[in-house]
Design a protein around this motif. Structure first.
Motif, short mmCIF file in Angstrom:
data_model
loop_
_atom_site.label_atom_id
_atom_site.label_comp_id
_atom_site.label_asym_id
_atom_site.label_seq_id
_atom_site.Cartn_x
_atom_site.Cartn_y
_atom_site.Cartn_z
N SER A 148 8.94 -10.58 41.38
CA SER A 148 8.47 -11.45 42.15
C SER A 148 7.28 -12.29 41.80
CB SER A 148 10.09 -12.74 43.05
OG SER A 148 9.30 -11.61 44.32
N PRO A 149 6.63 -12.84 42.50
CA PRO A 149 5.49 -14.09 42.28
C PRO A 149 5.05 -13.75 44.03
CG PRO A 149 6.53 -15.07 41.48
CD PRO A 149 7.20 -14.46 41.46
N GLU A 150 6.66 -13.17 44.89
CA GLU A 150 6.28 -13.47 46.19
C GLU A 150 5.26 -12.74 47.01
OE1 GLU A 150 9.34 -13.60 50.33
OE2 GLU A 150 10.28 -14.07 47.68
N LEU A 151 4.91 -11.30 46.74
CA LEU A 151 4.12 -10.62 47.14
C LEU A 151 2.75 -11.22 46.76
CD1 LEU A 151 3.36 -7.75 48.26
CD2 LEU A 151 3.13 -6.69 46.17
N SER A 152 2.40 -11.74 45.34
CA SER A 152 1.36 -11.79 45.23
C SER A 152 0.58 -13.07 45.86
CB SER A 152 0.96 -12.19 43.95
OG SER A 152 -0.03 -12.63 43.54
N ARG A 153 1.61 -13.94 46.05
CA ARG A 153 1.27 -15.41 46.89
C ARG A 153 1.13 -14.87 48.67
NH1 ARG A 153 5.59 -17.10 43.84
NH2 ARG A 153 7.57 -17.21 45.79
N ALA A 154 2.17 -13.32 49.16
CA ALA A 154 1.51 -13.58 50.47
C ALA A 154 0.72 -13.13 50.59
CB ALA A 154 3.34 -12.79 51.14
N LEU A 155 0.19 -11.98 49.31
CA LEU A 155 -1.21 -11.50 50.56
C LEU A 155 -2.32 -12.24 49.56
CD1 LEU A 155 -0.18 -7.93 47.83
CD2 LEU A 155 -1.20 -8.03 50.34
N GLY A 156 -2.14 -13.56 48.53
CA GLY A 156 -3.26 -14.58 48.95
C GLY A 156 -3.05 -14.83 49.71
N ARG A 157 -2.55 -15.25 50.94
CA ARG A 157 -2.31 -15.87 51.40
C ARG A 157 -3.63 -15.00 52.94
NH1 ARG A 157 2.85 -17.02 55.82
NH2 ARG A 157 1.61 -17.86 57.31
N GLY B 214 3.74 -3.42 42.62
CA GLY B 214 3.83 -3.51 44.28
C GLY B 214 2.88 -2.48 44.88
N GLN B 215 3.14 -1.62 44.68
CA GLN B 215 2.56 -0.27 45.40
C GLN B 215 1.37 -0.53 46.19
OE1 GLN B 215 4.40 3.18 44.37
NE2 GLN B 215 6.57 2.68 44.05
N GLU B 216 0.33 -0.76 44.48
CA GLU B 216 -0.61 -1.23 44.08
C GLU B 216 -1.81 -1.82 44.74
OE1 GLU B 216 -3.03 1.03 43.04
OE2 GLU B 216 -2.22 2.27 40.89
N LEU B 217 -0.75 -3.65 44.58
CA LEU B 217 -1.41 -4.41 45.16
C LEU B 217 -1.25 -4.14 46.87
CD1 LEU B 217 0.02 -7.83 42.93
CD2 LEU B 217 -2.27 -6.62 43.25
N ARG C 95 -9.85 -8.46 34.41
CA ARG C 95 -9.07 -8.98 36.13
C ARG C 95 -8.14 -9.65 35.68
NH1 ARG C 95 -14.04 -9.83 37.32
NH2 ARG C 95 -14.63 -12.08 36.10
N ALA C 96 -8.15 -10.48 34.33
CA ALA C 96 -7.42 -11.70 34.00
C ALA C 96 -5.65 -11.00 33.42
CB ALA C 96 -7.85 -12.40 32.15
N GLU C 97 -5.67 -9.80 32.79
CA GLU C 97 -4.64 -9.35 32.72
C GLU C 97 -3.80 -8.73 34.39
OE1 GLU C 97 -3.67 -6.74 29.59
OE2 GLU C 97 -3.84 -8.48 29.39
N LEU C 98 -5.38 -8.24 35.17
CA LEU C 98 -4.11 -7.84 36.59
C LEU C 98 -4.11 -8.94 37.69
CD1 LEU C 98 -4.54 -5.40 38.53
CD2 LEU C 98 -6.22 -6.28 39.39
N LEU C 99 -4.06 -9.82 37.07
CA LEU C 99 -3.98 -11.15 37.89
C LEU C 99 -2.69 -11.89 37.19
CD1 LEU C 99 -7.67 -13.09 38.51
CD2 LEU C 99 -6.19 -12.40 40.43
N GLU C 100 -2.76 -11.79 35.91
CA GLU C 100 -1.59 -11.95 35.50
C GLU C 100 -0.62 -10.82 35.86
OE1 GLU C 100 0.62 -13.15 30.65
OE2 GLU C 100 -1.20 -13.27 31.37
N LEU C 101 -0.41 -9.86 35.91
CA LEU C 101 0.55 -8.35 36.06
C LEU C 101 1.00 -8.70 36.99
CD1 LEU C 101 -0.88 -5.52 34.48
CD2 LEU C 101 1.33 -6.65 33.65
N SER C 102 0.27 -9.88 38.50
CA SER C 102 0.49 -9.11 39.74
C SER C 102 1.80 -10.32 40.29
CB SER C 102 -1.11 -9.62 40.60
OG SER C 102 -1.29 -11.05 40.36
N GLN C 103 1.93 -11.10 39.33
CA GLN C 103 2.80 -11.93 38.95
C GLN C 103 4.54 -11.41 39.32
OE1 GLN C 103 2.29 -14.95 40.42
NE2 GLN C 103 0.22 -14.63 40.78
#
Length: 667
Positions: free
Chosen positions: A261-270, A154-157, A248-256
């Motif tokens: 929760s995947p909520e942070l990843s979705r907000a950053l993607g938006r 979370g901190q890194e993202l 890249r695939a590893e990181l994208l999966e870890l971001s969830q």
């Protein structure tokens, strides 16, 4: 004053150029620019070349660009992008080890089943982290370590998109994380409204009042906020593009799994989608090749990607190769960030040099829009060349000040130390002043009297009143340029021109160039003259023009100075046509000799300056010199100016060897 005193703080001056900095020295720049102009460059390109090369004590653009390139290579060769993945792997291994140790102590059947689950975790880090998302940890240490993975992600993202967020979230509570989620939601709402064209001024003000702590740079408008976020987000995307497909695939999966929760990843993607729509022109698709072994976290890697982008921009700015380029384009703050304050100071000095050259009047725009050297620049350049000539003359062996002023001399405005045999009048003011200074220097009280010593005496210099008509004939055939004699020839002409117009104003100088034709020329035209491929060395035509000059000033002493590197191969015929032949035709030689004889009858003192080592030319010039009782000088190119000026001074009754820097005072 109430006695409380005042507190003072000192720091770097940030109000523009340093008001206490010494003014830039234009002499070296002007000398270099003048040399390039004489070599055929236009003045603007010559100025750019000087800024590119720099000076003896001034770093140039090329050196700064090389430092930028070295800094870029160093970043790529030192770092790798797998720092976060390594850290997650280390935490995962530590959590699994702690859990295995706990399971080994537990004897129930569920513990055996958990051991099987732990033993059969996927090899992929991201898959293993995902599979353990709902694992009922028995070890408290393992559970805490696994939670660190989620916190780290979370901190890194967040640090990817908001610089410094990783440090800000160290030890954050659940409430802190909720505030971050709320900030992201409000930020996306603000940016989407702005993208749709809504009036967002009040919304932006409310947003900054509520969430301003997350933005230490304190943007003043939505546009500033979008620019900062988009630059960071684009760098984050380039960082992802620079990873291997597996990373890249590893990181994208870890971001969830960030914050559980995947909520942070979705907000950053938006947020990234909104920023790409608002700033499509930014580099969202670039990538880099990192070869080092020093792993970086996602936020640090994004910062390095921003550094690389800034270095690329600096490289382009320092190249100055785009239309309308100016030193003011260089971002000195970025240069200071990347290379340090010294590099920024060098860039500021170069910008000040460029500004001073443009504002000083040394360069001017002609009617056709071209940049040219101004008369002021020509005078300054001439003085510089003449100082070099004076240094060479005064440094010759056996130099002695032996002026020959003549009975009809007049004061030159200069003085010199008395030597035995001098009959010039004393300069009383300088003599008495010297005596006072000597008396005080010896420790005696000048109020008790001053005794004159022969060492104190200075006499007034005088110069002959006879006017000279000087014709400097310079060979402009293509061989002069081809053999590297073009610039020394021009420098010689400019030095002589400066001397006459400064020290011997009564003399009349005619500059005459001769190639296929000869023509009278001004010093500005000669300085900018470019070599032209044309066959012919028409000394005959040049002598015709020189003799015309001598006849126009019949009361003056004719002085003929000829600089050439070849025998005459052309002459002017009665109808004005040029006859050319090589080897030199007897008719050409006859015409040349006849006109040289005319110069002698007019009383010209003739000196030939032979350039090159051609034996045939040496024999021919020697014969011409003997015929007219002239002199031949075969100088090295570096000594050509001193040879010509020395010959002229000799014709004026001055000792060329005694001519030195003191004679240039007041120029």
């Amino acid at each position: 004053m109430d006695g409380r005193g005042f507190a003072a703080r000192y720091g770097r001056y940030a109000g523009g150029p340093d008001p206490l900095a010494p003014p830039v020295d234009l002499a070296e720049a002007l000398e270099a620019i003048g040399h390039d102009v004489m070599a055929g460059y236009d003045p603007e390109r010559a100025m750019r070349e000087f800024l590119r090369r720099g000076g003896r004590q001034q770093t140039g653009l090329d050196s700064l660009a090389a430092q930028v390139a070295a800094r870029r290579r160093e970043l790529l060769q030192r770092h790798s992008l797998d720092g976060t993945l390594r850290q997650v792997r280390e935490l995962l291994d530590r959590a699994v080890l702690s859990e295995r140790q706990q399971l080994a102590r537990d004897l129930d059947e569920d513990a055996r089943f958990a051991e099987l689950q732990i033993e059969n975790l996927p090899a992929s880090t991201s898959a293993a982290v995902t599979e353990l998302a709902h694992y009922p940890w028995r070890s408290a240490e393992a559970r805490e370590t696994y939670q660190q993975i989620r916190e780290l992600l979370g901190q890194e993202l967040l640090d990817q998109r908001f610089a410094g967020m990783k440090q800000a979230l160290q030890g954050a509570t659940e409430e802190d994380r909720q505030r971050v989620q709320e900030m992201l939601s409000d930020l996306n709402d603000l940016i989407e409204a702005h993208r749709l064209g809504d009036d967002t001024d009040q919304q932006f003000a409310d947003f900054m009042d509520k969430h301003g702590e997350f933005f230490p740079e304190q943007p003043r408008t939505v546009e500033e906020l979008v620019n900062a976020l988009a630059a960071r987000s684009a760098a984050a995307q380039r960082m992802l593009n620079s990873m291997t497909p597996e990373q890249r695939a590893e990181l994208l999966e870890l971001s969830q799994q960030a914050f559980g929760s995947p909520e942070l990843s979705r907000a950053l993607g938006r947020l990234e989608d909104n920023l790409q729509l608002l700033r499509p022109g930014m580099d969202w698709g670039g990538s880099e090749s990192f070869d080092g072994d020093q792993g970086m976290g996602l936020g640090e890697a994004t910062g390095v990607m921003q550094d690389l982008a800034e270095l690329d921009a600096l490289s382009e700015q320092l190249s100055q190769e785009y239309a309308g380029a100016r030193m003011g384009d260089v971002d000195v703050d970025a240069l200071a960030r990347q290379l340090g304050d010294e590099a920024a100071a060098d860039a500021r000095t170069l910008a000040e040099l460029e500004r001073a050259l443009s504002d000083s009047g040394y360069l001017r725009r002609s009617s056709d829009g071209r940049l040219t050297l101004s008369p002021r620049a020509m005078r300054q350049l001439g003085r510089s060349l003449l100082r070099d000539v004076a240094t060479r003359l005064s440094g010759r062996q056996g130099a002695r000040d032996t002026r020959h002023p003549g009975m009809a001399g007049e004061p030159s405005g200069a003085t010199r130390e008395w030597t035995f045999g001098d009959t010039e009048p004393w300069d009383v003011t300088r003599t008495v002043g010297n005596a006072v200074l000597r008396t005080v220097g010896e420790g005696r009280d000048a109020r008790r009297g001053v005794a004159l010593d022969i060492r104190d005496v200075e006499v007034v210099e005088t110069e002959a009143r006879t006017q000279a008509a000087v014709a400097l004939l310079v060979d402009t055939s293509f061989s002069m340029a081809m053999d590297g004699r073009w610039v020394p020839m021009k420098q010689t002409a400019l030095a002589l021109h400066t001397l006459l117009h400064s020290r011997f104003r009564g003399d009349r100088l005619e500059l005459i160039t001769f190639g296929r034709y000869a023509e009278r020329t001004g010093i500005e035209s000669l300085t900018g003259l470019e070599p032209v491929w044309a066959k012919g060395t028409n000394l005959h035509h040049a002598l015709l023009l020189a003799n015309r000059h001598f006849r126009q000033v019949p009361q003056a002493q004719p002085v003929l100075l000829i600089v050439t590197d070849g025998e005459p191969t052309a002459h002017l015929e009665a109808g004005g046509e040029v006859f050319f032949d090589y080897p030199p035709h007897p008719v050409t030689l006859a015409h040349t000799v006849r006109e040289l004889d005319t110069s002698r009858r007019l009383g010209a003192q003739t000196t030939f300056f032979r350039l090159g080592e051609d034996p045939g030319l040496a024999r021919f010039i020697d014969q011409l010199a003997r015929r007219v009782d002239g002199t031949v000088v075969a100088p090295e190119l570096d000594d050509l100016g001193a040879a010509v000026v020395g010959s002229y001074l000799g014709s004026r009754g001055w000792s060329a060897r005694g001519f030195g820097l003191d004679d240039l005072e007041g120029f």
